[in-house]
Design an enzyme around this catalytic site. Structure first.
Site: not given
Ligand code: ARG
Length: 457
Positions: A23, A110, A155-156, A277, A283, A285, A290, A322, A325
């Site tokens: 990761s 963890n 409205t509408h 454009s 144009k 835009n 958007e 994981q 993120k």
């Molecule tokens: N890269 C992991 C995550 O983002 C870190 C935690 C890993 N923990 C584990 N028990 N493998 O969740």
């Protein structure tokens, strides 16, 4: 790079599985928080006598060096590393030797990742809140300059009643005020420290969770170690807040797009925020607006990703987490970009009061005021409503407006009409008279602006 967890394995991880598992490409952006969290942890370990003072000092100095080098660009996260936590720990051991190997005492990745994410998102919340306030401030500045600019309120998407452009913009500012409030709420709940939850069960070492919580600016340590490593509510909540901001921005964007169409012509965007454009030379835009509208889809998607990720997930840590993120980072990045672009775009718009007033004059939007005029002269509202409806139908048939009817024509519908009806249906008067609290009268708009300015500081 050697894994942190090689002891019980006879083989190395398959290359594809290794790439799939890693990761670092996503979580390396939390390097600052990872290092800061580790510094607090090392200080605590030494203060509690869990590691020797000298090792604690060496770890802190080593980590500070790593942070400085990462800030300067002298050290980049290795793509070979599994994640940012492994990278920093390996780099530390490379730099200071055996003392580095003591850092992970009474800790697990963890609680480490839960900590890093909270620290990181806490900082992003502050950025989001600042950016939202800046957009509020831009809305208020334009609202103030247009506190008297009469336009149709819809409205509408049909012309309804006369309002001012200032009142319409203040409505968006109010939405964003609630967003800022929601972010503050989210930050408050997020601001507890999971560090010391360890893998899931806490630890037999005599750690001081209150100390690390305080060092890292948290209000308190979280109360349950299993919850500490399993909870991602804070990410879901932030994603929800971002989704609501995106909803608000998409409504503003939609209106901006409408307003700068030739059909409305109420505003013109600055060239710096417009595109052309490739084929149609005329144009101009509103691409930025958007895109803001369009990006709402992915921000909603990120929220759905996070909710789905947690659904049915057994306690405590699971690798599924994981995946949190990418979703939350995308959500925050996207909304921040949108907020940051919208403020200067808004500050540079050209407002056509003439076009707004023309639209306001053409839609019978003073019909409610005409009915109210009759009501104030004693005609029951329902009857006044019907009479005014007949007047409007008459105007449409003969191509007139309520302003261009003669008093005789008015009197043909009801003897109650007097010459003062023309004042009652004058658009500026209609707007100025809506002095009810929160109403559209310029004074009310100015009061809202003052209140909001005070609140955002
Ligand atoms: N890269 C992991 C995550 O983002 C870190 C935690 C890993 N923990 C584990 N028990 N493998 O969740």
């Amino acid at each position: 790079m050697e894994k942190l967890w090689t002891g019980r394995f006879k083989k190395t991880l398959d290359d594809a599985a290794n790439a799939f598992n890693a990761s670092i490409s996503v979580d390396s952006r939390m390097y600052r928080e990872d290092v800061t969290g580790s510094i607090a942890h090392a200080k605590m370990l030494a203060a509690c006598g869990i590691i020797p003072e000298a090792d604690g000092a060496a770890i802190v100095a080593g980590l500070e060096g790593i942070l400085a080098d990462m800030e300067s660009g002298a050290l980049a996260p290795s793509p070979e590393a599994e994640d940012i936590h492994s990278f920093v720990e390996a780099e530390l051991t490379k730099r200071i030797g055996d003392a580095g190997k003591r850092l992970h005492t009474a800790r697990s990745r963890n609680d480490q990742v839960a900590l890093d994410l909270r620290l990181y998102l806490r900082g992003r919340i502050d950025e989001l809140s600042e950016a939202a306030k800046e957009l509020i401030s831009a809305l208020l500045d334009v609202a103030e300059a247009n506190a008297e600019a009469v336009m149709p309120g819809y409205t509408h998407l049909q012309r309804g009643q006369p309002i001012t452009f200032g009142q319409q913009l203040c409505a968006y500012a109010q939405m964003l005020m609630r967003d800022v409030d929601r972010l503050a709420d989210c930050r408050r709940r997020m601001n507890v420290s999971p560090l010391g939850s360890c893998a899931l069960a806490g630890t037999t070492y005599p750690i001081d969770r209150a100390m690390t919580a305080e060092l890292l600016g948290f209000d308190a340590p979280c109360a349950n170690s299993i919850d500490g490593v399993s909870d991602r509510d804070f990410a879901v909540e932030l994603a929800a807040d971002c989704a609501i901001i995106a909803a608000h921005l998409s409504r503003l964007a939609e209106e901006t797009i409408l307003w700068c169409s030739r059909e409305f012509g109420f505003v013109e965007l600055d060239d710096a925020y417009s595109t052309g454009s490739s084929i149609m030379p005329q144009k101009k835009n509103p691409d930025v607006a958007e895109l803001v509208r369009g990006k709402t889809g992915r921000v909603y998607g990120d929220l759905a990703t996070l909710l789905t990720l947690l659904k049915g997930l057994p306690l405590a840590y699971n690798k599924d987490m994981q995946e949190d993120k990418e979703a939350i980072f995308d959500s925050v990045d996207t909304v921040l970009d949108c907020l940051r672009l919208y403020a200067p775009m808004l500050r540079t718009i050209k407002v056509s009061r003439t076009a707004m007033r023309k639209a306001a004059a053409e839609g019978f939007i003073n019909a409610t005021d005409c009915a109210d005029y009759l009501t104030k002269k004693g005609v029951p509202f329902r009857e006044a409503y019907k009479l005014t409806g007949q007047l409007v139908a008459y105007c449409i048939d003969c191509g007139k407006t309520l302003e261009t009817l003669t008093l005789d024509e008015y009197k043909g519908f009801s003897p109650v009409f007097e010459a003062d009806v023309f004042d009652a249906i004058d658009l500026d008067v209609c707007v100025a008279k809506r002095v009810s609290f929160g109403g559209t009268a310029p004074d009310s708009v100015k009061a809202q602006i003052a209140d909001m300015r005070k609140a955002i500081g």
